[in-house]
Design a protein around this motif. Structure first.
Motif, short mmCIF file in Angstrom:
data_model
loop_
_atom_site.label_atom_id
_atom_site.label_comp_id
_atom_site.label_asym_id
_atom_site.label_seq_id
_atom_site.Cartn_x
_atom_site.Cartn_y
_atom_site.Cartn_z
N VAL A 1 1.77 -11.54 -5.37
CA VAL A 1 1.41 -10.30 -4.69
C VAL A 1 0.32 -9.64 -5.55
N PRO A 2 -0.82 -9.26 -4.96
CA PRO A 2 -1.90 -8.68 -5.76
C PRO A 2 -1.51 -7.36 -6.42
N ALA A 3 -2.04 -7.11 -7.60
CA ALA A 3 -1.83 -5.82 -8.27
C ALA A 3 -2.35 -4.70 -7.38
N GLY A 4 -1.64 -3.58 -7.37
CA GLY A 4 -2.04 -2.45 -6.55
C GLY A 4 -1.49 -2.47 -5.14
N SER A 5 -0.72 -3.51 -4.80
CA SER A 5 -0.13 -3.59 -3.46
C SER A 5 0.97 -2.55 -3.31
N ILE A 6 0.95 -1.83 -2.21
CA ILE A 6 1.98 -0.84 -1.89
C ILE A 6 2.93 -1.47 -0.89
N ALA A 7 4.22 -1.41 -1.22
CA ALA A 7 5.18 -2.19 -0.45
C ALA A 7 6.47 -1.42 -0.22
N LEU A 8 7.22 -1.89 0.77
CA LEU A 8 8.50 -1.27 1.17
C LEU A 8 9.62 -2.30 1.10
N TYR B 1 -4.45 1.53 3.87
CA TYR B 1 -3.33 0.94 4.60
C TYR B 1 -3.81 -0.34 5.28
N ASP B 2 -3.86 -1.40 4.47
CA ASP B 2 -4.42 -2.67 4.91
C ASP B 2 -3.51 -3.84 4.54
N GLY B 3 -2.22 -3.59 4.34
CA GLY B 3 -1.29 -4.62 3.88
C GLY B 3 -1.06 -5.72 4.89
N GLU B 4 -0.73 -6.90 4.37
CA GLU B 4 -0.52 -8.07 5.22
C GLU B 4 0.69 -7.92 6.14
N ASP B 5 1.61 -7.06 5.77
CA ASP B 5 2.82 -6.89 6.60
C ASP B 5 2.77 -5.62 7.44
N LEU B 6 1.60 -5.05 7.59
CA LEU B 6 1.48 -3.80 8.34
C LEU B 6 1.98 -3.96 9.78
N SER B 7 1.62 -5.06 10.41
CA SER B 7 2.05 -5.27 11.80
C SER B 7 3.57 -5.47 11.89
N THR B 8 4.14 -6.14 10.88
CA THR B 8 5.59 -6.34 10.86
C THR B 8 6.31 -5.01 10.71
N VAL B 9 5.84 -4.17 9.79
CA VAL B 9 6.46 -2.86 9.58
C VAL B 9 6.31 -2.00 10.83
N TYR C 1 13.14 4.61 8.54
CA TYR C 1 11.96 3.80 8.19
C TYR C 1 12.26 2.77 7.11
N HIS C 2 13.53 2.59 6.75
CA HIS C 2 13.87 1.56 5.77
C HIS C 2 13.70 0.19 6.42
N VAL C 3 13.16 -0.75 5.67
CA VAL C 3 12.91 -2.09 6.20
C VAL C 3 13.48 -3.14 5.24
N PRO C 4 13.82 -4.32 5.77
CA PRO C 4 14.36 -5.38 4.90
C PRO C 4 13.24 -6.06 4.11
N ARG C 5 13.64 -6.74 3.05
CA ARG C 5 12.70 -7.59 2.33
C ARG C 5 12.28 -8.76 3.24
N ARG C 6 11.18 -9.38 2.89
CA ARG C 6 10.74 -10.57 3.61
C ARG C 6 11.76 -11.69 3.43
N SER D 1 2.24 -10.61 -9.20
CA SER D 1 3.52 -11.24 -9.49
C SER D 1 4.15 -11.70 -8.19
N PRO D 2 5.14 -12.59 -8.26
CA PRO D 2 5.87 -12.94 -7.04
C PRO D 2 6.58 -11.69 -6.49
N GLY D 3 6.83 -11.67 -5.19
CA GLY D 3 7.50 -10.50 -4.63
C GLY D 3 7.84 -10.70 -3.17
N GLY D 4 8.91 -10.03 -2.75
CA GLY D 4 9.37 -10.18 -1.38
C GLY D 4 9.37 -8.90 -0.58
N TRP D 5 8.70 -7.85 -1.08
CA TRP D 5 8.65 -6.60 -0.35
C TRP D 5 7.58 -6.66 0.74
N GLN D 6 7.71 -5.77 1.73
CA GLN D 6 6.76 -5.72 2.86
C GLN D 6 5.51 -4.95 2.43
N LEU D 7 4.35 -5.61 2.48
CA LEU D 7 3.10 -5.01 2.00
C LEU D 7 2.45 -4.20 3.12
#
Length: 231
Positions: free
Chosen positions: A148-155, A87-95, A136-141, A167-173
């Motif tokens: 977005v790096p392969a293996g990224s877990i996102a919401l 659990y080291d995603g760039e959007d962890l603090s946002t979530v 716990y549902h969250v909006p897209r960025r 690939s490009p992506g707008g989910w919260q990592l």
């Protein structure tokens, strides 16, 4: 349940909820395995539809299916796939801020839920996973990332997903995994198939015991609502 013929040999079944969709998909697979379904090339679930492709008589099957009672999908139905997560995603603090919790609590909340692959989407191997409570549902960025790096877990919305490739992506990592989601040399190539259950385990930690989801709902995602699609 509404049945709509598509072209000459396909049938689109529309449902009222993701839970009904998952239940019908499982029932159709069961009927096919028991040779109680007319020959069909593919059975493809989406958020609230199931497509049956390659039918000889789609209108006849439509008459048979409409009004049929489909049993709810048992919470324990489907194979279980365990995914170790950092659990080291760039959007962890946002979530964490959106959830109103500390950053370290995100891992425990997310890994405590029971997930199910609802359907596949935008890239080979990408599965849309339901099971996280509605609170716990969250909006897209607001601004998607160009890569977005392969293996990224996102919401995003009601769904959790893992990017199978960069690939490009707008989910919260929120995290990352080394699990290979798509491997053309593997049979099947996709790790996730619709209907499979998924458990996220904190890397280096212990797999959580069976129980209710993070919000108290069962593994069939009964607290889920339609969420963000796309990537």
């Amino acid at each position: 349940m509404r049945a709509l013929p598509v072209g000459l040999d396909a049938l689109l079944i529309e449902l009222d909820s993701p839970q009904e969709t998952a239940a019908l998909h499982a029932e159709l697979l069961r009927l096919r395995a028991a040779s109680r379904l007319p020959p069909v090339r593919e059975i493809v679930p989406a958020a609230r539809t199931v497509l049956l492709d390659g039918l000889d008589d789609p209108r006849g099957l439509a008459r048979e299916l409409v009004g049929r009672r489909v049993p709810p999908l048992p919470p324990t139905a489907g194979e279980v796939i365990t995914i170790p997560v950092r659990y080291d995603g760039e959007d962890l603090s946002t979530v964490a801020a959106l959830w109103g919790v500390r950053e370290e609590e995100v891992a425990h909340i997310h890994s405590a839920a029971h997930y199910r692959v609802a359907f596949g989407g935008f890239a080979p191997g990408f599965g849309y996973l339901t099971g996280l409570g509605e609170q716990y549902h969250v909006p897209r960025r607001a601004v998607p990332r160009t890569a977005v790096p392969a293996g990224s877990i996102a919401l995003a919305g009601a769904y959790t997903g893992i990017y199978p490739r960069s690939s490009p992506g707008g989910w919260q990592l929120i995290g990352s995994t080394d699990a290979v989601l798509w491997d053309p040399g593997r049979e099947p190539a996709a790790l996730f198939a619709p209907g499979a259950r998924v458990r996220f385990v904190i890397a280096g930690g212990r797999e959580p015991a069976d129980g209710s989801d993070a919000d108290g709902s069962d593994a069939d995602g009964s607290a889920d609502t339609e969420g963000a699609a796309g990537r």
